[in-house]
Design a protein around this motif. Structure first.
Motif, PDB file in Angstrom:
ATOM      1  N   GLY A 114       0.539  -1.162  -0.037  1.00 36.45           N
ATOM      2  CA  GLY A 114      -0.016  -0.082   0.011  1.00 36.45           C
ATOM      3  C   GLY A 114       0.706   1.219  -0.277  1.00 36.45           C
ATOM      4  N   MET A 115       0.732   2.187   1.049  1.00 35.10           N
ATOM      5  CA  MET A 115       1.256   3.248   1.301  1.00 35.10           C
ATOM      6  C   MET A 115       2.290   3.295   2.421  1.00 35.10           C
ATOM      7  SD  MET A 115      -1.458   6.210   0.030  1.00 35.10           S
ATOM      8  CE  MET A 115      -2.337   6.088  -1.479  1.00 35.10           C
ATOM      9  N   HIS A 116       2.409   2.143   2.965  1.00 32.44           N
ATOM     10  CA  HIS A 116       3.268   2.040   4.227  1.00 32.44           C
ATOM     11  C   HIS A 116       4.597   2.588   4.031  1.00 32.44           C
ATOM     12  CE1 HIS A 116       0.212   0.213   6.748  1.00 32.44           C
ATOM     13  NE2 HIS A 116      -0.213  -0.523   5.720  1.00 32.44           N
ATOM     14  N   GLU A 117       5.100   2.287   2.589  1.00 29.78           N
ATOM     15  CA  GLU A 117       6.768   2.860   2.355  1.00 29.78           C
ATOM     16  C   GLU A 117       6.774   4.261   2.624  1.00 29.78           C
ATOM     17  OE1 GLU A 117       7.913  -0.699  -0.610  1.00 29.78           O
ATOM     18  OE2 GLU A 117       6.905   1.033  -1.433  1.00 29.78           O
ATOM     19  N   ASP A 118       5.764   5.003   2.410  1.00 30.20           N
ATOM     20  CA  ASP A 118       5.739   6.344   2.571  1.00 30.20           C
ATOM     21  C   ASP A 118       5.410   6.985   3.738  1.00 30.20           C
ATOM     22  OD1 ASP A 118       6.645   6.529  -0.362  1.00 30.20           O
ATOM     23  OD2 ASP A 118       4.613   5.781  -0.686  1.00 30.20           O
ATOM     24  N   PHE A 119       4.384   6.321   4.212  1.00 27.01           N
ATOM     25  CA  PHE A 119       3.601   6.815   5.368  1.00 27.01           C
ATOM     26  C   PHE A 119       3.647   6.008   6.711  1.00 27.01           C
ATOM     27  CE2 PHE A 119       0.960   8.791   2.060  1.00 27.01           C
ATOM     28  CZ  PHE A 119       1.364   9.864   2.033  1.00 27.01           C
ATOM     29  N   ASP A 120       4.113   6.436   7.864  1.00 31.85           N
ATOM     30  CA  ASP A 120       3.795   5.884   8.994  1.00 31.85           C
ATOM     31  C   ASP A 120       2.473   5.987   9.672  1.00 31.85           C
ATOM     32  OD1 ASP A 120       4.481   4.499  11.543  1.00 31.85           O
ATOM     33  OD2 ASP A 120       5.864   5.947  12.194  1.00 31.85           O
ATOM     34  N   PHE A 121       1.542   4.788   9.379  1.00 32.49           N
ATOM     35  CA  PHE A 121       0.189   4.862   9.959  1.00 32.49           C
ATOM     36  C   PHE A 121       0.056   4.673  11.323  1.00 32.49           C
ATOM     37  CE2 PHE A 121      -0.274   4.278   5.168  1.00 32.49           C
ATOM     38  CZ  PHE A 121      -1.199   5.412   4.863  1.00 32.49           C
ATOM     39  N   ARG A 122      -0.764   5.475  11.992  1.00 35.43           N
ATOM     40  CA  ARG A 122      -0.806   5.199  13.310  1.00 35.43           C
ATOM     41  C   ARG A 122      -2.249   5.480  13.515  1.00 35.43           C
ATOM     42  NH1 ARG A 122       4.508   8.028  15.910  1.00 35.43           N
ATOM     43  NH2 ARG A 122       6.006   7.406  14.238  1.00 35.43           N
ATOM     44  N   ALA A 123      -2.895   4.402  14.502  1.00 34.62           N
ATOM     45  CA  ALA A 123      -4.462   4.673  14.548  1.00 34.62           C
ATOM     46  C   ALA A 123      -4.714   5.441  16.040  1.00 34.62           C
ATOM     47  CB  ALA A 123      -4.941   3.419  14.907  1.00 34.62           C
ATOM     48  N   TRP A 124      -5.612   6.420  16.001  1.00 35.12           N
ATOM     49  CA  TRP A 124      -5.888   7.178  17.144  1.00 35.12           C
ATOM     50  C   TRP A 124      -6.808   6.138  18.162  1.00 35.12           C
ATOM     51  CZ3 TRP A 124      -4.190  11.725  17.148  1.00 35.12           C
ATOM     52  CH2 TRP A 124      -4.217  12.496  15.821  1.00 35.12           C
ATOM     53  N   SER A 125      -6.431   6.568  19.479  1.00 37.31           N
ATOM     54  CA  SER A 125      -7.088   5.869  20.529  1.00 37.31           C
ATOM     55  C   SER A 125      -7.810   6.901  21.197  1.00 37.31           C
ATOM     56  CB  SER A 125      -6.057   5.211  21.677  1.00 37.31           C
ATOM     57  OG  SER A 125      -6.761   4.465  22.558  1.00 37.31           O
ATOM     58  N   PRO A 126      -9.149   6.782  21.574  1.00 39.13           N
ATOM     59  CA  PRO A 126     -10.003   8.016  22.032  1.00 39.13           C
ATOM     60  C   PRO A 126      -9.373   8.514  23.309  1.00 39.13           C
ATOM     61  CG  PRO A 126     -11.464   6.436  21.167  1.00 39.13           C
ATOM     62  CD  PRO A 126      -9.898   5.695  21.105  1.00 39.13           C
ATOM     63  N   ARG A 127      -9.476   9.754  23.232  1.00 38.56           N
ATOM     64  CA  ARG A 127      -8.866  10.309  24.306  1.00 38.56           C
ATOM     65  C   ARG A 127      -7.582  10.144  25.036  1.00 38.56           C
ATOM     66  NH1 ARG A 127     -14.450   9.733  24.853  1.00 38.56           N
ATOM     67  NH2 ARG A 127     -15.464  11.786  25.468  1.00 38.56           N
ATOM     68  N   THR A 128      -6.582   9.743  24.019  1.00 36.90           N
ATOM     69  CA  THR A 128      -5.254   9.259  24.459  1.00 36.90           C
ATOM     70  C   THR A 128      -4.430  10.446  23.827  1.00 36.90           C
ATOM     71  OG1 THR A 128      -5.850   6.826  24.815  1.00 36.90           O
ATOM     72  CG2 THR A 128      -3.517   7.474  24.510  1.00 36.90           C
ATOM     73  N   PRO A 129      -3.726  11.105  24.362  1.00 37.88           N
ATOM     74  CA  PRO A 129      -2.797  12.124  23.768  1.00 37.88           C
ATOM     75  C   PRO A 129      -1.694  11.722  23.044  1.00 37.88           C
ATOM     76  CG  PRO A 129      -3.279  12.590  26.287  1.00 37.88           C
ATOM     77  CD  PRO A 129      -3.659  11.074  25.862  1.00 37.88           C
ATOM     78  N   VAL A 130      -1.322  12.658  21.911  1.00 37.82           N
ATOM     79  CA  VAL A 130       0.008  12.224  21.070  1.00 37.82           C
ATOM     80  C   VAL A 130       0.916  13.278  21.098  1.00 37.82           C
ATOM     81  CG1 VAL A 130       0.402  11.749  18.906  1.00 37.82           C
ATOM     82  CG2 VAL A 130      -1.448  10.630  19.617  1.00 37.82           C
ATOM     83  N   ARG A 131       2.029  13.135  21.230  1.00 36.14           N
ATOM     84  CA  ARG A 131       3.140  13.979  21.362  1.00 36.14           C
ATOM     85  C   ARG A 131       3.650  14.073  19.991  1.00 36.14           C
ATOM     86  NH1 ARG A 131       3.717  18.416  24.912  1.00 36.14           N
ATOM     87  NH2 ARG A 131       5.916  19.288  24.458  1.00 36.14           N
ATOM     88  N   ILE A 132       3.806  15.329  19.526  1.00 34.24           N
ATOM     89  CA  ILE A 132       4.377  15.563  18.141  1.00 34.24           C
ATOM     90  C   ILE A 132       5.408  16.964  18.304  1.00 34.24           C
ATOM     91  CG2 ILE A 132       4.255  15.949  15.451  1.00 34.24           C
ATOM     92  CD1 ILE A 132       1.731  14.170  15.774  1.00 34.24           C
ATOM     93  N   GLY A 133       6.638  16.540  18.643  1.00 35.51           N
ATOM     94  CA  GLY A 133       7.408  17.827  18.833  1.00 35.51           C
ATOM     95  C   GLY A 133       6.728  18.695  19.975  1.00 35.51           C
ATOM     96  N   PRO A 134       6.448  20.000  19.860  1.00 31.62           N
ATOM     97  CA  PRO A 134       5.800  20.861  20.885  1.00 31.62           C
ATOM     98  C   PRO A 134       4.231  20.596  21.159  1.00 31.62           C
ATOM     99  CG  PRO A 134       6.333  21.931  19.057  1.00 31.62           C
ATOM    100  CD  PRO A 134       6.787  20.841  18.553  1.00 31.62           C
ATOM    101  N   PHE A 135       3.909  19.877  20.216  1.00 29.42           N
ATOM    102  CA  PHE A 135       2.321  19.703  20.027  1.00 29.42           C
ATOM    103  C   PHE A 135       1.641  18.470  20.893  1.00 29.42           C
ATOM    104  CE2 PHE A 135       3.274  21.403  15.878  1.00 29.42           C
ATOM    105  CZ  PHE A 135       2.370  22.418  15.939  1.00 29.42           C
ATOM    106  N   THR A 136       0.891  18.549  21.838  1.00 33.73           N
ATOM    107  CA  THR A 136       0.073  17.409  22.407  1.00 33.73           C
ATOM    108  C   THR A 136      -1.271  17.424  21.630  1.00 33.73           C
ATOM    109  OG1 THR A 136       1.194  17.667  24.365  1.00 33.73           O
ATOM    110  CG2 THR A 136      -0.814  16.406  24.422  1.00 33.73           C
TER     111      THR A 136
END
Length: 263
Positions: A114-136
């Motif tokens: 599929g597109m896995h070679e280009d994108f790192d797909f990750r699934a949301w978990s409801p109300r579970t925070p994700v950290r990306i650099g300075p963003f939560t």
């Protein structure tokens, strides 16, 4: 934290705007972090006015309707077939559990790779925070007729901001619900869809908000500013604002493609 409206037309691109895509940036430690909230049809071209595609730190999808995700197919081409080579890590793509398969099917690819070679797909978990650099970023389930739909609460630390954080909430597509109020609580900007009008769409529930219902949610959430978005081409922006002002006493505006806002 800066919000740039790349595309804000509801349900399909309009003559003046692509479909939903919002660029959020923060300066930290001498670099600019860039995340995208949705990547709807028509938005990838306009996005290149504001940034180099190689500088995308993550794509965050609220749900899998084409007006919120379909230009991921174009981004796949930009990454996979760049004759100079992409020369960057895979782009993180956060979204519903079925995102990778949906995008592969849309482009006519086998599910693996599929597109896995280009994108790192990750699934949301409801109300579970994700950290990306300075963003939560915290996803909240909302009310829309798909298997998974989320509002996204985006926070960035700032000692000068109320509570020490800048807060942007993006509704995605939804009708009024408790998850949306929770996501928008105390937000500096509540970027909220208003695809329906009072009186015209009263018999349709669980799909979209009107300006009034967006105002109701903003009031319940004590948001400091309401920015209406996802207006289809047949909606009257002035009427949407009037509806919102009937139920919300704070600052109200309609999102405009190409305009940036400080959160």
């Amino acid at each position: 934290m800066k919000l740039t409206i790349v595309g804000c037309s509801g349900s399909f691109p309009g003559p003046h705007s692509p479909a939903s895509c919002y660029l959020v940036t923060v300066q930290e430690d001498g670099r600019t972090w860039r995340i995208l909230l949705d990547l709807g049809n028509g938005s990838l071209g306009a996005l290149q006015r504001y940034m180099d595609l190689r500088d995308i730190d993550a794509v965050l999808l609220t749900h899998l309707h084409p007006d919120h995700c379909m230009d991921l197919c174009g981004l796949h081409v930009a990454v996979h077939w760049d004759p100079a080579g992409w020369n960057r890590p895979r782009i993180p793509v956060w979204g519903p559990a079925g995102t990778a398969d949906r995008m592969a099917t849309a482009y006519g690819l086998e599910l693996e790779p599929g597109m896995h070679e280009d994108f790192d797909f990750r699934a949301w978990s409801p109300r579970t925070p994700v950290r990306i650099g300075p963003f939560t970023i915290t996803p909240y389930p909302v009310l829309h007729p798909v298997e998974e739909a989320y509002a996204l609460r985006v926070e960035a630390d700032d000692p000068e901001a109320p509570g020490g954080k800048r807060v942007l909430t993006y509704s995605g597509d939804t009708d009024a619900c408790e998850g949306l109020i929770e996501a928008a609580s105390g937000s500096g900007i509540f970027l909220c869809e208003a695809a329906f009008h009072e009186g015209r769409d009263d018999g349709i529930h669980g799909v979209h908000l009107t300006g009034k219902r967006a105002g109701d949610v903003a009031s319940a959430a004590a948001s400091r500013r309401l920015l209406l978005t996802h207006l289809p081409v047949w909606n009257d922006a002035v009427l949407a604002m009037e509806e919102a002002r009937s139920s919300y006493s704070g600052d109200v505006a309609v999102a405009v493609a190409g305009v940036s806002y400080q959160v």
